[in-house]
Write a protein that holds these residues in place. Structure first.
Motif, PDB file in Angstrom:
ATOM      1  N   ASP A  38      55.458  43.365  59.910  1.00  0.00           N
ATOM      2  CA  ASP A  38      53.414  43.984  60.688  1.00  0.00           C
ATOM      3  C   ASP A  38      52.483  42.679  60.082  1.00  0.00           C
ATOM      4  N   GLY A  39      52.428  42.872  59.135  1.00  0.00           N
ATOM      5  CA  GLY A  39      51.400  41.730  58.962  1.00  0.00           C
ATOM      6  C   GLY A  39      51.462  40.436  58.812  1.00  0.00           C
ATOM      7  N   LEU A  40      53.117  40.310  58.853  1.00  0.00           N
ATOM      8  CA  LEU A  40      52.907  39.270  59.283  1.00  0.00           C
ATOM      9  C   LEU A  40      53.280  38.777  60.707  1.00  0.00           C
ATOM     10  N   GLU A  41      53.434  39.611  61.748  1.00  0.00           N
ATOM     11  CA  GLU A  41      53.250  39.205  63.373  1.00  0.00           C
ATOM     12  C   GLU A  41      51.350  39.067  63.859  1.00  0.00           C
ATOM     13  N   ASN A 158      53.159  50.897  51.907  1.00  0.00           N
ATOM     14  CA  ASN A 158      52.813  50.888  53.356  1.00  0.00           C
ATOM     15  C   ASN A 158      51.560  49.972  53.520  1.00  0.00           C
ATOM     16  N   GLY A 159      50.962  49.063  51.507  1.00  0.00           N
ATOM     17  CA  GLY A 159      49.995  48.824  51.023  1.00  0.00           C
ATOM     18  C   GLY A 159      50.872  47.171  51.296  1.00  0.00           C
ATOM     19  N   SER A 160      52.001  47.099  51.187  1.00  0.00           N
ATOM     20  CA  SER A 160      52.396  45.732  50.893  1.00  0.00           C
ATOM     21  C   SER A 160      52.449  44.566  52.919  1.00  0.00           C
ATOM     22  N   TYR A 161      52.016  45.348  53.832  1.00  0.00           N
ATOM     23  CA  TYR A 161      51.420  44.950  54.840  1.00  0.00           C
ATOM     24  C   TYR A 161      50.764  43.696  54.419  1.00  0.00           C
ATOM     25  N   ASN A 326      43.599  44.356  48.884  1.00  0.00           N
ATOM     26  CA  ASN A 326      44.231  45.521  49.897  1.00  0.00           C
ATOM     27  C   ASN A 326      45.861  45.772  49.140  1.00  0.00           C
ATOM     28  N   VAL A 327      46.706  44.574  48.753  1.00  0.00           N
ATOM     29  CA  VAL A 327      48.141  44.874  48.117  1.00  0.00           C
ATOM     30  C   VAL A 327      47.575  45.281  46.711  1.00  0.00           C
ATOM     31  N   LEU A 328      46.548  45.713  45.816  1.00  0.00           N
ATOM     32  CA  LEU A 328      46.509  45.540  44.645  1.00  0.00           C
ATOM     33  C   LEU A 328      46.662  47.517  44.769  1.00  0.00           C
ATOM     34  N   GLY A 329      44.904  47.612  45.310  1.00  0.00           N
ATOM     35  CA  GLY A 329      45.248  49.098  45.513  1.00  0.00           C
ATOM     36  C   GLY A 329      45.722  50.622  45.406  1.00  0.00           C
ATOM     37  N   PRO A 330      46.686  50.621  46.352  1.00  0.00           N
ATOM     38  CA  PRO A 330      48.029  51.107  46.571  1.00  0.00           C
ATOM     39  C   PRO A 330      49.108  51.134  45.526  1.00  0.00           C
ATOM     40  N   ILE A 331      49.065  49.929  44.713  1.00  0.00           N
ATOM     41  CA  ILE A 331      50.259  49.900  43.484  1.00  0.00           C
ATOM     42  C   ILE A 331      49.264  50.307  41.980  1.00  0.00           C
ATOM     43  N   LEU A 332      47.836  50.328  42.156  1.00  0.00           N
ATOM     44  CA  LEU A 332      46.962  50.748  40.477  1.00  0.00           C
ATOM     45  C   LEU A 332      46.613  52.195  40.700  1.00  0.00           C
ATOM     46  N   LEU A 333      46.267  52.606  42.104  1.00  0.00           N
ATOM     47  CA  LEU A 333      45.946  53.972  41.815  1.00  0.00           C
ATOM     48  C   LEU A 333      47.178  54.819  42.586  1.00  0.00           C
ATOM     49  N   GLY A 334      48.224  54.115  43.633  1.00  0.00           N
ATOM     50  CA  GLY A 334      49.410  55.240  43.683  1.00  0.00           C
ATOM     51  C   GLY A 334      49.702  56.237  42.893  1.00  0.00           C
ATOM     52  N   HIS A 335      49.999  55.977  41.807  1.00  0.00           N
ATOM     53  CA  HIS A 335      50.899  57.265  40.760  1.00  0.00           C
ATOM     54  C   HIS A 335      49.659  58.183  40.418  1.00  0.00           C
ATOM     55  N   LEU A 336      48.416  57.931  40.852  1.00  0.00           N
ATOM     56  CA  LEU A 336      47.033  59.340  40.837  1.00  0.00           C
ATOM     57  C   LEU A 336      47.497  60.218  41.679  1.00  0.00           C
ATOM     58  N   PHE A 337      48.320  59.370  42.935  1.00  0.00           N
ATOM     59  CA  PHE A 337      48.305  60.410  44.232  1.00  0.00           C
ATOM     60  C   PHE A 337      49.549  61.158  44.038  1.00  0.00           C
ATOM     61  N   ASP A 338      50.330  61.642  42.692  1.00  0.00           N
ATOM     62  CA  ASP A 338      51.217  62.369  42.454  1.00  0.00           C
ATOM     63  C   ASP A 338      50.867  63.152  41.188  1.00  0.00           C
ATOM     64  N   THR A 339      50.183  62.699  40.237  1.00  0.00           N
ATOM     65  CA  THR A 339      49.711  63.890  39.115  1.00  0.00           C
ATOM     66  C   THR A 339      48.090  64.351  39.507  1.00  0.00           C
ATOM     67  N   ALA A 385      40.304  51.368  50.447  1.00  0.00           N
ATOM     68  CA  ALA A 385      40.420  52.392  51.419  1.00  0.00           C
ATOM     69  C   ALA A 385      42.109  51.437  51.703  1.00  0.00           C
ATOM     70  N   SER A 386      42.554  50.550  51.211  1.00  0.00           N
ATOM     71  CA  SER A 386      44.400  50.267  51.446  1.00  0.00           C
ATOM     72  C   SER A 386      44.627  51.236  51.127  1.00  0.00           C
ATOM     73  N   ALA A 387      44.593  52.051  49.526  1.00  0.00           N
ATOM     74  CA  ALA A 387      45.483  53.000  49.200  1.00  0.00           C
ATOM     75  C   ALA A 387      44.611  54.293  49.882  1.00  0.00           C
ATOM     76  N   ALA A 388      43.664  54.694  50.989  1.00  0.00           N
ATOM     77  CA  ALA A 388      43.326  56.061  51.439  1.00  0.00           C
ATOM     78  C   ALA A 388      43.830  55.752  52.848  1.00  0.00           C
ATOM     79  N   ALA A 389      44.198  54.728  53.891  1.00  0.00           N
ATOM     80  CA  ALA A 389      44.759  54.157  54.685  1.00  0.00           C
ATOM     81  C   ALA A 389      46.699  54.931  54.841  1.00  0.00           C
ATOM     82  N   SER A 390      47.017  53.937  53.333  1.00  0.00           N
ATOM     83  CA  SER A 390      48.378  54.728  53.369  1.00  0.00           C
ATOM     84  C   SER A 390      48.784  56.311  53.045  1.00  0.00           C
ATOM     85  N   SER A 391      47.837  56.245  51.899  1.00  0.00           N
ATOM     86  CA  SER A 391      47.481  58.048  52.331  1.00  0.00           C
ATOM     87  C   SER A 391      47.616  58.906  53.332  1.00  0.00           C
TER      88      SER A 391
END
Length: 482
Positions: A38-41, A158-161, A326-339, A385-391
């Motif tokens: 999707d990001g590519l297109e 989702n952040g891999s867009y 945008n790429v780093l947000g979900p990667i670095l914050l993602g585990h907090l959504f599980d903890t 915001a990238s982590a927010a949008a992915s969530s």
């Protein structure tokens, strides 16, 4: 297929208690590539817009270039709804092969466009494939990933867009350079990238099984048992820790009435009545993040050029730090959504993104920013915001019953795409065209207020889904009365 039987199954519990393994990485790579596509297109279409107005390409007008983006979005909406229903009715695996095939063929044919009509048609079909992928893949991933890591995995995928966006930008720099390829050929080769990537994805998806949860609901529990058993044996043979995580070993079985499909009346009742608070939550989260994102991203270049006098040829360089955030947000914050948990993190990321945009808008209006500091501010904002949008996508994919999960994803994705993908760029494009920094500041405040509103709604009716089985978050419709 046995229908109408009452069965007890430990399939969900066994999937949730598996240790992380290479098998899970295969799922992430082969199914998660959707967002890269999707990001590519989107990036390819944006980068090629100016080239396609040349007489030695398609000779499109500026209006036709804009209209082609609308065709792509319309196709994505229709594809999401059509294939979303098919995913719930026919199965995850069948549809994620169909959708990637539709995408692959359509983006390949785009390279052979000969007029605006053919280009717009192929872009619409490409969008339909991508829209269908969102529903099929989101549902399959959530149903195969262990509950304890479902949040971080979903957010990272989702952040891999933005990886796709970076790939598209880099590719066009090379393919549109006349030193390497003539312009009339370079733009056609650019669309070939998506088709090539699609072929690779199909190769990997051959090893992805049907969702055992979907098989269980549809009276094919023996097939589900066989798939899960094979995965457990593979994990054990690889030398990984025991295939059973004891935190989930005492989970009760899932009891259901098997069925072939879910009637439309039951779908309507589940979304509009039974789960109306969750539908409201999904509507707000998807709409607000889509408006926020597209308001900034699709007018990014216009702001830099009009208000900071950045030459058009240099705009791409300002996109790289933005994409990195945008790429780093979900990667670095993602585990907090599980903890820390879904409600706290979604509320925090939505609210903080809104506050930071309002503050940046004020600094912009006061003339205190340069092109560099504006880009730095946006990078920080969209790290969050990238982590927010992915969530938002994570929320929609896990809070509805299994039988309607893909269709629910499709419905709320379509709403977000229509409002954010069409409404926000048009509005902000008009505002920027006026040249008024005051009007743009007001527009930023509107986007910020919407994100803060999303945070308040999440704090009010958000669902604490972290580390919980999907069946615990939303009981299957077919388990009623059992």
């Amino acid at each position: 297929m046995a229908t109408g039987e009452t069965i007890e199954s430990y399939i969900p519990a066994r999937l949730d208690r598996m240790p992380w393994s290479r098998w899970h990485w295969l799922i992430v790579v082969s199914l998660g590539a959707t967002w890269i596509l999707d990001g590519l297109e989107v990036t390819l279409a944006g980068s090629l817009g100016g080239i396609l107005t040349r007489r030695d390409t398609l000779g499109l007008t500026d209006t036709q270039v804009g209209a082609s983006a609308t065709f792509y979005l319309a196709g994505a909406v229709i594809g999401a709804l059509l294939f979303g229903y098919g995913t719930d009715r026919l199965g995850r695996k069948k549809l994620f092969f169909i959708t990637v095939a539709v995408y692959l063929i359509a983006t390949g044919l785009t390279a052979f466009s000969w007029s605006f009509a053919s280009y717009a048609f192929f872009r619409a079909i490409t969008g339909a494939g991508i829209g269908g992928e969102y529903a099929a893949i989101n549902s399959a991933i959530d149903e195969l990933i262990p509950a304890r890591v479902r949040g971080r995995v979903d957010l990272m995928i989702n952040g891999s867009y933005w990886l796709g966006a970076a790939l598209g930008s880099t590719a066009t720099i090379v393919l549109l350079d006349p030193r390497w390829l003539p312009v009339w050929l370079g733009w056609r080769c650019a669309f070939g990238i998506g088709a090539t990537l699609g072929l690779v994805i199909i190769f990997f998806r051959r090893w992805i099984p049907e969702s055992p949860r979907w098989l269980m609901i549809h009276g094919r529990n023996a097939e589900a048992e066989q798939i899960v058993g094979e995965v457990e044996r593979t994990i054990a043979a690889s030398g990984s820790p025991a295939a059973i995580d004891r935190r989930y070993s005492d989970a009760p079985p899932t009891r259901i009435h098997t069925r072939t499909h879910t009637p439309w009346r039951e779908i309507w009742n589940a979304i509009v009545h039974e789960h109306r608070r969750r539908s409201l939550l999904s509507f707000v989260l998807m709409l607000t993040q889509a408006f926020f994102y597209n308001a900034i991203f699709f007018t990014y270049a216009l702001v830099l050029m009009r208000f900071y006098a950045v030459p058009a040829k240099n705009v791409g360089g300002y996109l790289l730090p933005f994409a990195l955030g945008n790429v780093l947000g979900p990667i670095l914050l993602g585990h907090l959504f599980d903890t820390i948990g879904r409600k706290k993190m979604i509320t925090a990321t939505y609210g903080l993104a809104g506050v930071l945009l309002a503050l940046t808008g004020w600094l912009f209006h006061a003339g205190m920013l340069t092109a560099q500091t504006q880009t730095l501010a946006w990078t920080v904002i969209f790290f969050i915001a990238s982590a927010a949008a992915s969530s938002a996508y994570l929320t929609v994919s896990e809070i509805f019953p299994l039988e309607i999960r893909a269709l629910a994803i499709a419905i709320f994705y379509a709403i977000g795409t229509l409002v954010g993908g069409v409404g926000a760029p048009v509005l902000f494009g008009w505002i920027i065209g006026t040249g008024s920094s005051t009007a743009l500041f007001i527009g930023y405040l509107v986007a910020a207020a919407l994100m803060i509103f999303g945070a308040l709604v999440e704090a009010w009716i958000g669902v604490s889904a972290e580390r919980r089985s999907l069946e615990d978050v939303a009981a299957p419709l077919s388990s009623r009365g059992l």
